[in-house]
Motif scaffolding. Structure first.
Motif, mmCIF file in Angstrom:
data_model
loop_
_atom_site.group_PDB
_atom_site.id
_atom_site.type_symbol
_atom_site.label_atom_id
_atom_site.label_comp_id
_atom_site.label_asym_id
_atom_site.label_seq_id
_atom_site.Cartn_x
_atom_site.Cartn_y
_atom_site.Cartn_z
ATOM 1 N N MET A 161 0.832 -1.211 0.000
ATOM 2 C CA MET A 161 0.000 0.000 0.000
ATOM 3 C C MET A 161 0.867 1.262 0.000
ATOM 4 O O MET A 161 0.525 2.251 -0.640
ATOM 5 C CB MET A 161 -0.967 0.003 1.182
ATOM 6 C CG MET A 161 -0.347 -0.187 2.559
ATOM 7 S SD MET A 161 0.275 1.309 3.356
ATOM 8 C CE MET A 161 -1.245 2.068 3.852
ATOM 9 N N GLY A 162 2.006 1.214 0.673
ATOM 10 C CA GLY A 162 2.906 2.352 0.670
ATOM 11 C C GLY A 162 3.543 2.572 -0.687
ATOM 12 O O GLY A 162 3.653 3.711 -1.162
ATOM 13 N N LEU A 163 3.960 1.486 -1.324
ATOM 14 C CA LEU A 163 4.554 1.601 -2.659
ATOM 15 C C LEU A 163 3.519 2.098 -3.667
ATOM 16 O O LEU A 163 3.849 2.864 -4.577
ATOM 17 C CB LEU A 163 5.129 0.255 -3.091
ATOM 18 C CG LEU A 163 6.325 -0.256 -2.261
ATOM 19 C CD1 LEU A 163 6.738 -1.641 -2.723
ATOM 20 C CD2 LEU A 163 7.495 0.709 -2.326
ATOM 21 N N ASP A 164 2.267 1.694 -3.506
ATOM 22 C CA ASP A 164 1.211 2.183 -4.387
ATOM 23 C C ASP A 164 1.048 3.700 -4.239
ATOM 24 O O ASP A 164 0.866 4.421 -5.228
ATOM 25 C CB ASP A 164 -0.113 1.491 -4.068
ATOM 26 C CG ASP A 164 -0.136 0.034 -4.516
ATOM 27 O OD1 ASP A 164 0.730 -0.370 -5.299
ATOM 28 O OD2 ASP A 164 -1.032 -0.706 -4.050
ATOM 29 N N ALA A 165 1.105 4.198 -3.002
ATOM 30 C CA ALA A 165 0.971 5.633 -2.765
ATOM 31 C C ALA A 165 2.155 6.396 -3.359
ATOM 32 O O ALA A 165 1.992 7.508 -3.883
ATOM 33 C CB ALA A 165 0.854 5.909 -1.270
ATOM 34 N N ILE A 166 3.344 5.804 -3.303
ATOM 35 C CA ILE A 166 4.521 6.441 -3.880
ATOM 36 C C ILE A 166 4.424 6.465 -5.405
ATOM 37 O O ILE A 166 4.830 7.440 -6.053
ATOM 38 C CB ILE A 166 5.793 5.732 -3.387
ATOM 39 C CG1 ILE A 166 5.957 5.990 -1.880
ATOM 40 C CG2 ILE A 166 7.027 6.201 -4.146
ATOM 41 C CD1 ILE A 166 7.022 5.147 -1.219
ATOM 42 N N ALA A 167 3.855 5.411 -5.990
ATOM 43 C CA ALA A 167 3.630 5.397 -7.437
ATOM 44 C C ALA A 167 2.620 6.475 -7.832
ATOM 45 O O ALA A 167 2.764 7.125 -8.880
ATOM 46 C CB ALA A 167 3.142 4.017 -7.871
ATOM 47 N N GLU A 168 1.610 6.696 -7.002
ATOM 48 C CA GLU A 168 0.646 7.762 -7.274
ATOM 49 C C GLU A 168 1.316 9.130 -7.228
ATOM 50 O O GLU A 168 0.974 10.033 -7.995
ATOM 51 C CB GLU A 168 -0.495 7.692 -6.255
ATOM 52 C CG GLU A 168 -1.403 6.475 -6.417
ATOM 53 C CD GLU A 168 -2.426 6.366 -5.303
ATOM 54 O OE1 GLU A 168 -2.522 7.310 -4.484
ATOM 55 O OE2 GLU A 168 -3.128 5.342 -5.246
ATOM 56 N N ALA A 169 2.281 9.284 -6.315
ATOM 57 C CA ALA A 169 3.019 10.550 -6.240
ATOM 58 C C ALA A 169 3.803 10.795 -7.521
ATOM 59 O O ALA A 169 3.924 11.943 -7.981
ATOM 60 C CB ALA A 169 3.949 10.542 -5.033
ATOM 61 N N ARG A 170 4.332 9.745 -8.136
ATOM 62 C CA ARG A 170 5.056 9.907 -9.401
ATOM 63 C C ARG A 170 4.126 10.453 -10.483
ATOM 64 O O ARG A 170 4.513 11.344 -11.250
ATOM 65 C CB ARG A 170 5.666 8.570 -9.841
ATOM 66 C CG ARG A 170 6.330 8.621 -11.212
ATOM 67 C CD ARG A 170 7.033 7.325 -11.566
ATOM 68 N NE ARG A 170 8.266 7.176 -10.795
ATOM 69 C CZ ARG A 170 9.107 6.148 -10.954
ATOM 70 N NH1 ARG A 170 8.827 5.183 -11.807
ATOM 71 N NH2 ARG A 170 10.215 6.088 -10.231
ATOM 72 N N GLN B 53 -1.344 6.883 4.742
ATOM 73 C CA GLN B 53 -1.437 6.256 3.425
ATOM 74 C C GLN B 53 -0.144 5.565 2.991
ATOM 75 O O GLN B 53 -0.120 4.877 1.975
ATOM 76 C CB GLN B 53 -1.839 7.295 2.372
ATOM 77 C CG GLN B 53 -0.813 8.382 2.074
ATOM 78 C CD GLN B 53 -0.936 9.600 2.974
ATOM 79 O OE1 GLN B 53 -1.246 9.495 4.160
ATOM 80 N NE2 GLN B 53 -0.689 10.768 2.399
ATOM 81 N N TYR B 54 0.922 5.738 3.771
ATOM 82 C CA TYR B 54 2.214 5.166 3.384
ATOM 83 C C TYR B 54 2.632 3.975 4.234
ATOM 84 O O TYR B 54 3.622 3.310 3.916
ATOM 85 C CB TYR B 54 3.310 6.242 3.456
ATOM 86 C CG TYR B 54 3.207 7.273 2.363
ATOM 87 C CD1 TYR B 54 3.622 6.998 1.061
ATOM 88 C CD2 TYR B 54 2.691 8.538 2.623
ATOM 89 C CE1 TYR B 54 3.529 7.945 0.063
ATOM 90 C CE2 TYR B 54 2.598 9.500 1.625
ATOM 91 C CZ TYR B 54 3.017 9.184 0.342
ATOM 92 O OH TYR B 54 2.916 10.142 -0.660
ATOM 93 N N GLY B 55 1.939 3.698 5.324
ATOM 94 C CA GLY B 55 2.343 2.586 6.162
ATOM 95 C C GLY B 55 1.237 2.184 7.117
ATOM 96 O O GLY B 55 0.444 3.015 7.563
#
Length: 277
Positions: free
Chosen positions: A149-158, A218-220
Motif C-alpha cells: 500500500m505504501g509503494l502504491d501511494a509512492i507510485a501515485e506521487a510519481r 497512506q504510506y504505512g
C-alpha cells in the motif's frame, strides 16, 4: 566552525552546516546546545527545513528545549546530490552524515525527532551509533520495511509529479526540485527496494522511543510501529492518532507536541533548561 552552534538565535535563525561533503541549510530556534537539550528534526522523503512550518516554534514553546532542523543534500536550499540515490541512502545518512551534523552544531544532549524517512534515519542512528548524547528518539510515521500500500501511494506521487501540480508545489521549497523528488521516488520504486528492511537496527536500540502514527497513514500500516515495540529493548510508547494521515506534526500538532513534552519529562526525564554539558 565545526563544534560550534555559531548561528543559533533563540528567536529563530537560518544558517548552514557542512556535512557529508555538502553545505546543508539549517534552522535553529530556542536555547542553544549547552543551555538546554536539543531536539534534532529529521525530515521526510520530500521534506526540508521550510516544510516543518511552525512545528519547531511549537516544540520550543511546549518543551523549553532548543530545536535544530536541517535539509539533507538534494533538498531545500542545500547542495544538490548525485542521482540515483543508493538504495541504502537512509543508512548512509544515519551513520555518516548525521554524526557530522551533530558535531557541527555542538550537540551535547537531546533527542532525535524524525518524520517518515527521517524517522527511519533516527532509528538507524540510534541502533547503529548508540551515541550517548542521544537520550531518546521520536518516530513519526516511520518505515522499517516496504508494504504494497505504501509503494502504491509512492507510485501515485510519481503520476502527480509528472502529470499534476506536485512539481510546481515542491518547487517553492526545493532549489533542486527534480533531484529532491527523483532521489526519493526513484529509490522507493526501484525493484530492488522491495526487499529493503531495516528492522535489525531496532534490536540494538536501548534508548526510550515514542512512536506517533496517523490511523489513516497512506504510506504505512500500524505494523510499522508495532515492530518497534517487538524489537526495541528500552521503553516504547505508541500513540495512534485518529483522523490523521502521514504528517502528524502538521495534522495533529497539539497532540504531537503534548506527547513529545510528556515523553521528555516522563520517560527521557528531561527538565526544561536542563543540559548535561
Amino acid at each position: 566552525m565545526a563544534g560550534q552552534a555559531y548561528f543559533w538565535d533563540e528567536a529563530g535563525a537560518a544558517g548552514s552546516v557542512q556535512a557529508g561533503g555538502a553545505i546543508l541549510e539549517a534552522y535553529t530556534v530556542g536555547p542553544p546546545p549547552g543551555q538546554a537539550p536539543t531536539l534534532v528534526l529529521l525530515h521526510e522523503g520530500l521534506g526540508c527545513v521550510d516544510l516543518w512550518r511552525d512545528f519547531p516554534e511549537k516544540l520550543v514553546a511546549e518543551t523549553g528545549c532548543g530545536v535544530f532542523a536541517y535539509s539533507r543534500a538534494g533538498y531545500g536550499r542545500s547542495d544538490a546530490c548525485p542521482l540515483p540515490r543508493p538504495l541504502d541512502y537512509m543508512t548512509r545518512e544515519a551513520v555518516a552524515v548525521l554524526p557530522e551534523v551533530l558535531g557541527a552544531i555542538g550537540f551535547t544532549d537531546g533527542i532525535l525527532i524524525g518524520h517518515s524517512d527521517g524517522a527511519s534515519i533516527a532509528a538507524i542512528h540510534a541502533g547503529a551509533q548508540r551515541d550517548p548524547r542521544v537520550r531518546g528518539v521520536v518516530l513519526m510515521a516511520p518505515h522499517f520495511f516496504t508494504e504494497a500500500m505504501g509503494l502504491d501511494a509512492i507510485a501515485e506521487a510519481r503520476t502527480a509529479y509528472s502529470d499534476g501540480d506536485l512539481r510546481s508545489r515542491l518547487g517553492k521549497y526545493h532549489a533542486h526540485v527534480d533531484t529532491a523528488f527523483r532521489g526519493w521516488n526513484d529509490a522507493w520504486l526501484d525493484p530492488g527496494f522491495r526487499s529493503w528492511d531495516i528492522r535489525h537496527f531496532l534490536d540494538t536500540v536501548s534508548v526510550p522511543v515514542l512512536c506517533l502514527q496517523g490511523e489513516q497513514d497512506q504510506y504505512g500500516t500500524r505494523a510499522q510501529v508495532e515492530v518497534v515495540a517487538e524489537r526495541v529493548g528500552g521503553p516504547v510508547t505508541i500513540h495512534m492518532i485518529p483522523d490523521c494521515r502521514h504528517s502528524p506534526h502538521l495534522e495533529a500538532a497539539e497532540t504531537v507536541t503534548t506527547e513529545i513534552a510528556a515523553f521528555l519529562t516522563g520517560t527521557v526525564r528531561f527538565e526544561a533548561g536542563e543540559s548535561d554539558a
